[in-house]
Design an enzyme around this catalytic site. Structure first.
Site, PDB file in Angstrom:
ATOM      1  CD  GLU A 210       0.174  -9.722   8.735  1.00 16.18           C
ATOM      2  OE1 GLU A 210      -0.469 -10.281   9.611  1.00 16.18           O
ATOM      3  OE2 GLU A 210       0.602  -8.555   8.840  1.00 16.18           O
ATOM      4  CG  HIS A 248      -1.329  -8.726  12.559  1.00 17.40           C
ATOM      5  ND1 HIS A 248      -1.138  -8.230  11.304  1.00 17.40           N
ATOM      6  CD2 HIS A 248      -1.476  -7.654  13.366  1.00 17.40           C
ATOM      7  CE1 HIS A 248      -1.162  -6.910  11.354  1.00 17.40           C
ATOM      8  NE2 HIS A 248      -1.364  -6.547  12.602  1.00 17.40           N
TER       9      HIS A 248
END
Lengths: 289, 379
Positions: A210, A248
């Site tokens: 990511e 996150h």
């Protein structure tokens, strides 16, 4: 074969009497993981589900059961100490599921564990599963199938989505490793790529990254230099606006470093087949195997 | 969590770092009063969580209290990168002899705190890193021992030729490290660190970003949160335990897990749509969380369709289904909802939803395409 967890995994659950710990301990036992002990200070001598002995300390648990792996479900404020304790007791592998461990705390935990030869997966991770052999963490067992694909990911539910796509289309897995979404983690993509490359049963690798940081770029370089097996990759956060935190802690893009575009370009350059969407995983694997 | 400049400089002051006097104000009256107390020329600085304040006209000098009042009237209430200025810092204007950059960040690569210094201060450090990286000096810190005196001194030698200034700066660097640790920061920087007309080293601007995971064990730092500087919807989401970021599009996304939420937004874009938000309802969702999530996303007038993408693991699909049914009864909105659920208790969830007149899909691509199509039809 499999990586990090397998039929030889003898597991201690740290925080086995807590809400999350007890739920997932049961799930792991149902899956067939050898849960040999639990640890909750003050509850030593009890038995979890009438079978698993509970100890006051990790050292006691290792001494009595020969455990080699621990999984941590304790609340964030106790997680660092739980990792120190497991390492001091001589644990080979720690999987820390707990979310919310301060990053500065991790800067101290990492060298401490490394000096003691303990491997850490996580924190803030779904753990590892080797289908049909052992599950350590929270990855739902029923979506996995035995097979020959190695999966490594920084995400949780996105990993499940991709495992689900794989299993549904007949691509089982040797092992699936969720390394966690925090900025500082114990096991990174390169560690997992090396393990899958060395595992004779693994025929291809799926890597799910990511935005944020440069782990994926480093992993791409590693693939170029050391990995002979086909690798298929995905980067989440292609549409994320710069500078915003997307859940996150790891997923922050500032400036040009760490964008999805940059990571996808690095994958492409390394010969990694880049998925545009999760559903691309099977077609791309079919092309490469 | 980002701190305002006035909060960050207060923490530096507590750590012993020389920082010019000054105070924060939210009205022109207060600004005038503070400027009068300072007695010299002042600088009035907008307190917003973004860079480029100076370029946007949010930092202005004033020669006397009357002028300070006048510039405060311009700055207070102005908008910088869509943030409204609610507060200004009023500080004495200082004669600057030289400007440097000093900062400490947690470096992902070395997995340690890293001290960075550069004699190129007062400008964006990312720009220095891009154009003249040789002008940035880095020193990796072992967090178990802290910033050692010799490391601080070696860094200070990169900034100043004068040994008196080197010694002052070395002390400041160690104090900055102490402030960084005490605040539970992921970044603490002074830019610029100046020498003034008397040759003393002084911190003129300060920036601290705190690791959100530290806030539980640092209530004093958590109290510094300024909710007026954040979007109301993002504050409401955080209080409900949701992770939410407002975006510009019209397809609202409600997803469990940050990675899947990002992948869902990406897929919306892939099929020609535009996501209205990032929203992660988290791991163990109860129906109340889903109600709050729907409240927040349906309050955005841009939204034309709502997409749920739930992969049940710890999250139970039936909890999400109950939340959707409860919320749509309570909120009475007429936006189309597309629901994709798969995993734990999927069958139960489908039963609950069908009982309430919804239909549920199990394929992510199909659901995203449908949500995009509905938004396009309504736009």
């Amino acid at each position: 074969m499999s990586v990090f967890v397998d039929a030889g995994t003898k597991l201690v659950v740290q925080g086995i009497t807590g809400r999350d710990g007890s739920f997932h301990a049961r799930q792991m036992m149902e899956y067939g993981t050898h849960v040999v002990a639990g640890v909750t200070p003050g509850k030593g001598g009890q038995r979890f589900e009438d079978t698993v002995p509970v100890f006051n300390t990790v050292a006691d648990a290792i001494q009595e059961t020969g455990a080699n792996t621990s999984v941590i479900y304790v609340p964030a404020r106790f997680a660092a100490d739980a990792m120190y304790e497991a390492a001091d007791a001589g644990m080979e592998l720690i999987v820390c599921v707990t979310e919310g461990v301060p990053v500065l705390e991790m800067t101290k935990v990492i060298p401490y564990l490394r000096e003691r030869g303990t491997r850490l997966i996580g924190p803030n991770c779904p753990g590892a599963i080797s289908p049909g052999r052992s599950k350590v963490g929270i990855i739902p067992g029923d979506i996995c199938r035995e097979g020959h694909i190695g999966v490594v990911s920084r995400s949780g539910t996105l990993t499940y989505e991709i495992i689900h796509q794989l299993s549904r289309r007949g691509f089982g897995q040797t092992s699936c490793i969720g390394i966690g979404g925090d900025p500082i983690i114990g096991t990174n993509f390169i560690d997992c790529l090396a393990a899958f490359e060395a595992d004779s049963d693994t025929k291809a690798i799926v890597m799910i990254g990511e935005i944020g940081g440069t782990d994926e770029q480093n992993a791409a370089q590693y693939v170029t230099d050391h990995v002979t097996k086909p690798v298929v990759g995905f980067i989440a956060g292609q549409t994320a606006p710069p500078g915003r935190r997307m859940g996150h802690a790891g997923a922050i893009i500032s400036g040009s470093s760490g964008t999805a575009a940059e990571k996808m370009a690095a994958f492409d350059k390394a010969g990694i087949a880049v998925m545009k969407r999760p559903a691309d995983v099977v077609p791309l694997l079919e092309e490469r195997i | 969590m980002n701190l305002h400049e006035y909060q960050a400089r207060a923490l530096l002051k507590e750590a012993g770092i020389p920082v010019p006097d000054g105070d924060v104000a939210s009205t022109p009256d207060e600004v005038e009063r503070i400027a009068r107390a300072i007695g010299t020329g002042v600088v009035v600085k907008a307190q917003v969580h973004t860079g480029g304040r100076g370029k946007a006209g949010g930092v202005k000098l004033a020669a006397d209290p009357g002028e300070a009042r006048a510039v405060a009237e311009q700055i207070l209430g102005m908008t910088i990168k869509s943030l409204t200025v609610e507060k200004v810092l009023v500080a004495p204007a200082v004669d600057i002899a030289s400007e440097s950059y000093v900062g400490i960040i947690v470096d992902r690569e070395s997995q340690r705190p890293v001290l960075m210094v550069s004699p190129e201060g007062g400008v964006d450090i990312e720009e220095v890193a891009a154009t003249t990286p040789e002008k940035i000096f880095k020193s990796t810190i072992d967090p178990r021992f802290g910033l050692l005196a010799h490391q601080a001194t070696a860094a200070a030698f990169r900034l100043y030729p004068d040994i008196k200034q080197v010694r002052q700066a070395a002390v400041i660097l160690q104090q900055l490290y102490a402030a960084f640790i005490d605040a539970g920061a992921s970044l603490a920087e002074i830019n610029p660190l100046i020498t003034d007309d008397t040759g003393n080293v002084v911190a003129l601007d300060a920036k601290i970003a705190v690791d959100d995971n530290e806030l539980d064990r640092k209530p004093d730092i958590a109290d510094l949160r300024d909710v007026s500087a954040e979007a109301a919807s993002e504050v409401a989401a955080r209080e409900a335990g949701l992770s939410f970021i407002q975006l510009e599009g019209n397809v609202a996304c409600c997803v469990n897990g940050a990675g899947l939420a990002m992948a869902t937004m990406d897929l919306v874009k892939f099929y020609g749509g535009d996501p209205a938000n990032f929203l992660d309802i988290g791991g163990s969702s109860n129906p109340d969380k889903v109600v709050t999530a729907l409240e927040i996303i349906s309050a955005d007038s841009n939204v034309k369709s709502i997409l749920f993408n739930i992969f049940g693991g710890i999250t139970r699909c039936d909890d999400v289904a109950n939340g959707i049914v409860t919320a749509t009864k309570q909120l009475a909105f007429d936006l189309p909802i597309v629901i994709r659920l798969t995993g734990t208790n999927e069958e139960l969830a489908v039963e609950i939803l069908e009982g309430a007149g919804f239909s549920a899909l199990t394929d992510m691509d199909e659901a995203v395409q449908k949500a995009v199509q509905l938004a396009q039809e309504a736009a």
